[in-house]
Design a protein around this motif. Structure first.
Motif, short mmCIF file in Angstrom:
data_model
loop_
_atom_site.label_atom_id
_atom_site.label_comp_id
_atom_site.label_asym_id
_atom_site.label_seq_id
_atom_site.Cartn_x
_atom_site.Cartn_y
_atom_site.Cartn_z
N ARG A 171 -43.42 87.06 104.30
CA ARG A 171 -41.98 86.85 104.16
C ARG A 171 -41.44 86.12 105.38
NH1 ARG A 171 -38.95 92.30 102.67
NH2 ARG A 171 -37.22 90.82 102.72
N LEU A 172 -40.59 85.16 105.12
CA LEU A 172 -39.98 84.36 106.18
C LEU A 172 -38.50 84.23 105.87
CD1 LEU A 172 -40.83 82.76 108.72
CD2 LEU A 172 -41.00 80.73 107.26
N SER A 173 -37.67 84.76 106.79
CA SER A 173 -36.22 84.69 106.61
C SER A 173 -35.66 83.51 107.41
CB SER A 173 -35.55 85.99 107.07
OG SER A 173 -36.01 87.08 106.30
N GLU B 145 -39.80 75.22 101.74
CA GLU B 145 -41.18 75.11 102.22
C GLU B 145 -41.17 74.48 103.61
OE1 GLU B 145 -45.32 73.96 100.15
OE2 GLU B 145 -44.02 72.23 100.49
N VAL B 146 -41.61 75.25 104.60
CA VAL B 146 -41.61 74.76 105.98
C VAL B 146 -43.01 74.36 106.45
CG1 VAL B 146 -39.51 75.98 106.68
CG2 VAL B 146 -41.72 77.16 106.77
N PHE B 147 -44.06 74.91 105.78
CA PHE B 147 -45.44 74.51 106.00
C PHE B 147 -46.10 74.46 104.62
CE2 PHE B 147 -44.43 77.04 109.87
CZ PHE B 147 -44.53 76.01 110.81
N PRO B 148 -47.19 73.70 104.46
CA PRO B 148 -47.87 73.67 103.16
C PRO B 148 -48.24 75.08 102.72
CG PRO B 148 -48.72 71.92 104.55
CD PRO B 148 -47.82 72.76 105.41
N GLY B 149 -47.71 75.50 101.59
CA GLY B 149 -47.99 76.84 101.06
C GLY B 149 -47.14 77.94 101.64
N VAL B 150 -46.21 77.63 102.53
CA VAL B 150 -45.34 78.65 103.15
C VAL B 150 -43.89 78.34 102.81
CG1 VAL B 150 -44.50 79.67 105.29
CG2 VAL B 150 -46.92 79.07 105.05
N LEU C 33 -35.14 83.39 111.28
CA LEU C 33 -34.50 84.66 111.62
C LEU C 33 -35.54 85.77 111.77
CD1 LEU C 33 -31.43 84.59 109.21
CD2 LEU C 33 -31.57 83.78 111.59
N ASP C 34 -36.57 85.74 110.91
CA ASP C 34 -37.60 86.78 110.96
C ASP C 34 -38.86 86.26 110.26
OD1 ASP C 34 -38.79 89.17 111.54
OD2 ASP C 34 -37.97 90.22 109.79
N ALA C 35 -40.04 86.71 110.72
CA ALA C 35 -41.32 86.31 110.12
C ALA C 35 -42.23 87.53 110.03
CB ALA C 35 -41.98 85.22 110.94
N LYS C 36 -42.73 87.83 108.83
CA LYS C 36 -43.60 88.98 108.61
C LYS C 36 -44.87 88.50 107.91
CE LYS C 36 -39.86 92.36 108.42
NZ LYS C 36 -39.20 93.43 107.62
N GLU C 37 -45.95 88.38 108.66
CA GLU C 37 -47.20 87.85 108.13
C GLU C 37 -47.79 88.75 107.07
OE1 GLU C 37 -51.71 86.90 109.72
OE2 GLU C 37 -50.02 86.60 111.10
N ASN D 10 -51.44 82.73 107.81
CA ASN D 10 -52.14 83.20 109.01
C ASN D 10 -51.39 82.76 110.27
OD1 ASN D 10 -54.03 84.13 107.25
ND2 ASN D 10 -55.73 82.93 108.03
N ALA D 11 -51.18 83.71 111.18
CA ALA D 11 -50.49 83.44 112.46
C ALA D 11 -49.13 82.79 112.23
CB ALA D 11 -51.37 82.57 113.35
N ILE D 12 -48.43 83.24 111.20
CA ILE D 12 -47.13 82.62 110.90
C ILE D 12 -46.12 82.91 112.00
CG2 ILE D 12 -46.24 84.61 109.59
CD1 ILE D 12 -45.71 80.85 108.85
N ALA D 13 -46.26 84.08 112.67
CA ALA D 13 -45.33 84.42 113.76
C ALA D 13 -45.48 83.44 114.93
CB ALA D 13 -45.57 85.85 114.23
N GLU D 14 -46.67 82.86 115.08
CA GLU D 14 -46.87 81.88 116.14
C GLU D 14 -46.40 80.50 115.71
OE1 GLU D 14 -50.94 81.94 117.29
OE2 GLU D 14 -50.99 84.11 117.65
N LYS D 15 -46.61 80.19 114.45
CA LYS D 15 -46.18 78.88 113.95
C LYS D 15 -44.67 78.82 113.74
CE LYS D 15 -49.07 78.92 110.42
NZ LYS D 15 -49.81 78.47 109.22
N ALA D 16 -44.10 79.98 113.42
CA ALA D 16 -42.66 80.02 113.16
C ALA D 16 -42.04 81.21 113.90
CB ALA D 16 -42.40 80.13 111.66
#
Length: 420
Positions: free
Chosen positions: A359-361, A314-319, A351-355, A287-293
């Motif tokens: 997906r997190l690049s 893993e950059v956040f718990p569960g992410v 590089l990119d974040a798609k909630e 949730n709100a991964i674009a804001e967190k990352a």
């Protein structure tokens, strides 16, 4: 001369009656045996004890303080007063007293009445209510007029580590075992709880709906999950449904007695099983991964998995984000294992974040650009040579070139040597 005429026959009869009455009294007094139940009238109260006259016995008796009542009290007058007539049990005879005397007990008479009442309740399978008098090693001591004992295993239907909070608490019990002759009374609160739960279970199962979010209390913890009490029905939260992040031991994040919100995943009425999830009631890690990352952010993470095409960090718990193999290093590597290890802590650039796609690049290489610019001269020479080749290819009008085009005069030299 006196007018009074003595009647010797009458005097003899009266004398015989007096002697007979006294003998009857003595006979009655002697007929009192230890263990008998007698009636006594309270004559006086002194030195925290009661002096009574045994009715029909012609003797007195003493009720000591500890034989007055089974219930706690401070003053004798809370139990007895002068003039009261009560039933008493003869404990023993006090022979050194003039005219004889007996040690008596009111407490034991009361206990007999209590035991009979308890026996009746036991036979009728009745539930009794009583306060917890004390907490001892192995369980609880309960006051039901007589001493009752609740083994630790019979207090609740779940494990309780500390019973100190139970002291003084009024609870309901089922009579499990009794033996009045041995003053043995075993009680169970667990049996009451289980009976109540069973009675409510069917009704509650009909009220539960898959997909609903309800509140419950953690009742038990196991190595595979947690059982949550929904108010009469226990549902299982599998370890994989406790949190979004990996949970190694349910006890690390949950505690017995803890209130939790759970989502009902499924209901098996036939077998009385309910599957629950705590994870589904919590905000997802994406949730709100674009804001967190946000793109360009530098994060610290841990390498969780290495594959042939990259590393999952893993950059956040569960992410977890992917560092593609091409983003690991400016140097050519065959596999990520050459420069990374699972469990290694590293820094990565987003590089990119798609909630919606979760997906997190990520890139490690992007944080090493400065180091690459300061590469040794040999590396710079190699890059210049590659650049020159690229420019040559770009100038070819057809976009096609041969090996002879690339080697130039060197190929001619080889031809002349062969002709010689």
């Amino acid at each position: 001369m006196s007018d009074y005429i003595e009647n010797p026959e009458l005097n003899e009869e009266e004398s015989n009656n007096v002697e007979q009455t006294m003998q009857d009294v003595l006979d009655e007094a002697l007929s009192i045996e230890v263990g008998d139940t007698v009636k006594g009238e309270v004559l006086s109260i002194q030195d925290r004890q009661a002096i009574v006259g045994i009715i029909g016995g012609g003797v007195e008796g003493v009720i000591p303080y500890n034989e007055l009542s089974a219930k706690p009290f401070d003053e004798v007058t809370e139990i007895l007063n002068v003039g009261d007539v009560v039933d008493l049990v003869v404990i023993k005879q006090i022979k050194d007293k003039e005219n004889g005397s007996f040690l008596l007990s009111k407490r034991r008479v009361d206990a007999k009445i209590v035991w009979k009442d308890i026996q009746d309740k036991f036979e009728n399978n009745e539930i009794i209510e009583a306060p917890v008098k004390d907490v001892v090693k192995g369980g609880l001591v309960v006051d039901v007029g007589v001493r009752g004992f609740v083994p630790a295993s019979m207090v609740e239907d779940h494990f309780v580590e500390d019973f100190s909070s139970y002291k003084g608490k009024v609870m309901t019990f089922k009579i499990v075992e009794l033996e009045p002759s041995e003053n043995r009374l075993i009680l169970s609160h667990k049996a009451v709880v289980e009976t109540e739960k069973e009675a409510n279970k069917g009704k509650l199962m009909d009220e539960l709906v898959a997909g609903d979010i309800v509140e419950g209390t953690v009742a038990r913890l196991t190595n595979f999950g947690a059982f949550v009490d929904l108010g009469g029905v226990d549902g299982l939260v599998h370890i994989s449904q406790i949190a979004h992040e990996h949970v190694k031991n349910p006890g690390d994040v949950l505690a017995i007695g803890q209130a939790v919100k759970v989502k009902i995943l499924s209901i098996d009425k036939e077998n009385g099983r309910v599957s629950l999830s705590i994870k589904d009631t919590l905000a997802g890690p994406w949730n709100a991964i674009a804001e967190k990352a946000p793109i360009g952010a530098v994060l610290t993470g841990v390498v969780k998995r290495l594959t042939s095409f990259g590393a999952f960090v893993e950059v956040f718990p569960g992410v977890e984000g992917l560092v593609h193999i091409s983003q690991i290093s400016h140097q050519h590597i065959a596999t990520p294992h050459e420069v990374l290890q699972e469990g290694q802590e590293i820094q990565v650039k987003v590089l990119d974040a798609k909630e919606d796609e979760q997906r997190l690049s990520l890139s490690i290489k992007a944080l090493e650009e400065k180091a690459v610019n300061e590469a040794p001269a040999a590396e710079e020479k190699r890059e210049k040579k590659e650049k020159k080749t690229e420019e040559y290819v770009a100038d070819d009008s057809d976009g096609n070139f041969t090996l002879a085009d690339l080697l130039g005069d060197k190929l001619s030299g080889l031809k002349d040597d062969s002709e010689a």
